[in-house]
Design an enzyme around this catalytic site. Structure first.
Site, PDB file in Angstrom:
ATOM      1  N   LYS A 169       0.834  -1.211   0.000  1.00 20.95           N
ATOM      2  CA  LYS A 169       0.000   0.000   0.000  1.00 20.95           C
ATOM      3  C   LYS A 169       0.867   1.260   0.000  1.00 20.95           C
ATOM      4  CE  LYS A 169      -2.249  -0.817   3.834  1.00 20.95           C
ATOM      5  NZ  LYS A 169      -1.704  -2.131   4.231  1.00 20.95           N
ATOM      6  N   ARG A 222     -10.470   0.750   7.390  1.00 25.17           N
ATOM      7  CA  ARG A 222     -10.037  -0.613   7.684  1.00 25.17           C
ATOM      8  C   ARG A 222     -11.129  -1.424   8.366  1.00 25.17           C
ATOM      9  NH1 ARG A 222      -4.109   0.765   7.921  1.00 25.17           N
ATOM     10  NH2 ARG A 222      -2.966  -1.190   8.041  1.00 25.17           N
ATOM     11  N   ARG A 226      11.511  -5.969   6.399  1.00 21.12           N
ATOM     12  CA  ARG A 226      11.405  -4.517   6.555  1.00 21.12           C
ATOM     13  C   ARG A 226      11.962  -4.029   7.898  1.00 21.12           C
ATOM     14  NH1 ARG A 226       5.712  -1.504   5.972  1.00 21.12           N
ATOM     15  NH2 ARG A 226       5.236  -2.787   7.764  1.00 21.12           N
ATOM     16  N   ARG A 255      10.311  -2.817  10.730  1.00 17.55           N
ATOM     17  CA  ARG A 255       9.691  -1.741  11.500  1.00 17.55           C
ATOM     18  C   ARG A 255       9.346  -2.287  12.885  1.00 17.55           C
ATOM     19  NH1 ARG A 255       4.730   0.659   8.413  1.00 17.55           N
ATOM     20  NH2 ARG A 255       3.546  -0.703   9.810  1.00 17.55           N
ATOM     21  N   ARG A 283      -1.630  -8.775  13.079  1.00 13.60           N
ATOM     22  CA  ARG A 283      -2.068  -7.790  12.078  1.00 13.60           C
ATOM     23  C   ARG A 283      -2.763  -8.484  10.905  1.00 13.60           C
ATOM     24  NH1 ARG A 283       3.421  -5.104  10.975  1.00 13.60           N
ATOM     25  NH2 ARG A 283       2.345  -3.943   9.343  1.00 13.60           N
TER      26      ARG A 283
END
Ligand code: B4P
Length: 186
Positions: free
Chosen positions: A13, A88, A127, A129, A140
């Site tokens: 996204k 969401r 990634r 994060r 998630r």
């Protein structure tokens, strides 16, 4: 144009939003970025969002609603905007509709990016994060399946949903989105 971008964590996204906003010359409104910024600045919204984000849960709808309402009211959104990661939940989709109706600014397109779970896990692991910890990622993804994926049907019913295969390079994915974009503008 007013566009919403829907997809599971790691679907691309943020990556596609950057390309889309450059192409359309509209602001990029990422609720994830807004919440992370609120946490960094230590605002009340940031304090309230932190325990949810750290554990991979969606933050309460009311917190996100106010962020979006305030941001869309700013002058730079007059010519359109891209909402990345909002709505969401069904409640967020209803809130957005109400806001768009009040402002007499209909939504042009809802783009949902699909990527198989094993690839999402690989991408997020690379990634690094703070909320990309393995257990948090699982939560998630669960939240996406339970709350966000069903919400996409809301846009299907209205004929604004375009489903995109998110596999391949970011340029491949963007080319698919562009086809839908051109269709919506024609
Ligand atoms: P977000 O910030 O939206 O994070 P995300 O779902 O992980 O998406 P992101 O945009 O970062 O990842 P992308 O797919 O671009 O949300 C974080 C948290 O904030 C949520 O868990 C929630 O707690 C809270 N939140 C946000 N909005 C909310 C709302 N509306 N309501 C309630 N809570 C909310 O990219 C992932 C990785 O994949 C990147 O490293 C990228 O480089 C890579 N990638 C992208 N495209 C690729 C491709 N084609 N090939 C290979 N790799 C690719």
């Amino acid at each position: 144009m007013r566009i919403v971008l829907i997809g599971p964590p790691g679907a691309g996204k943020g990556t596609q939003a950057k390309r889309l906003t450059e192409r359309l010359q509209v602001p990029h409104l990422s609720t994830g970025d807004m919440l992370r910024e609120a946490m960094r600045q230590g605002t009340e919204v940031g304090h309230q969002a932190e325990p949810f984000m750290k554990t991979g849960r969606l933050v309460p709808d009311e917190l996100v609603h106010q962020l979006v309402i305030d941001r869309v009211a700013r002058e730079d959104c007059g010519g359109g905007y891209l909402l990345d990661g909002f709505p969401r939940t069904a409640a967020q989709a209803i809130m957005l509709d109400k806001m768009l109706a009040e402002r007499k600014t209909p939504l042009d397109l809802a783009v949902q990016i699909h990527v198989p779970k094993e690839i999402l896990l690989e991408r997020l692991a690379g990634r690094g994060r703070q909320d990309d910890d393995e257990l948090v990622i699982v939560k998630r993804l669960e939240q996406y399946d339970e709350l966000t994926h069903p919400m996409a049907a809301y846009y299907q019913g209205r004929g604004t949903l375009r489903e995109i295969d998110g596999l391949g390079s970011p340029d491949d994915v963007f080319a698919r989105i562009e086809v839908e974009l051109n269709g919506a503008r024609a």
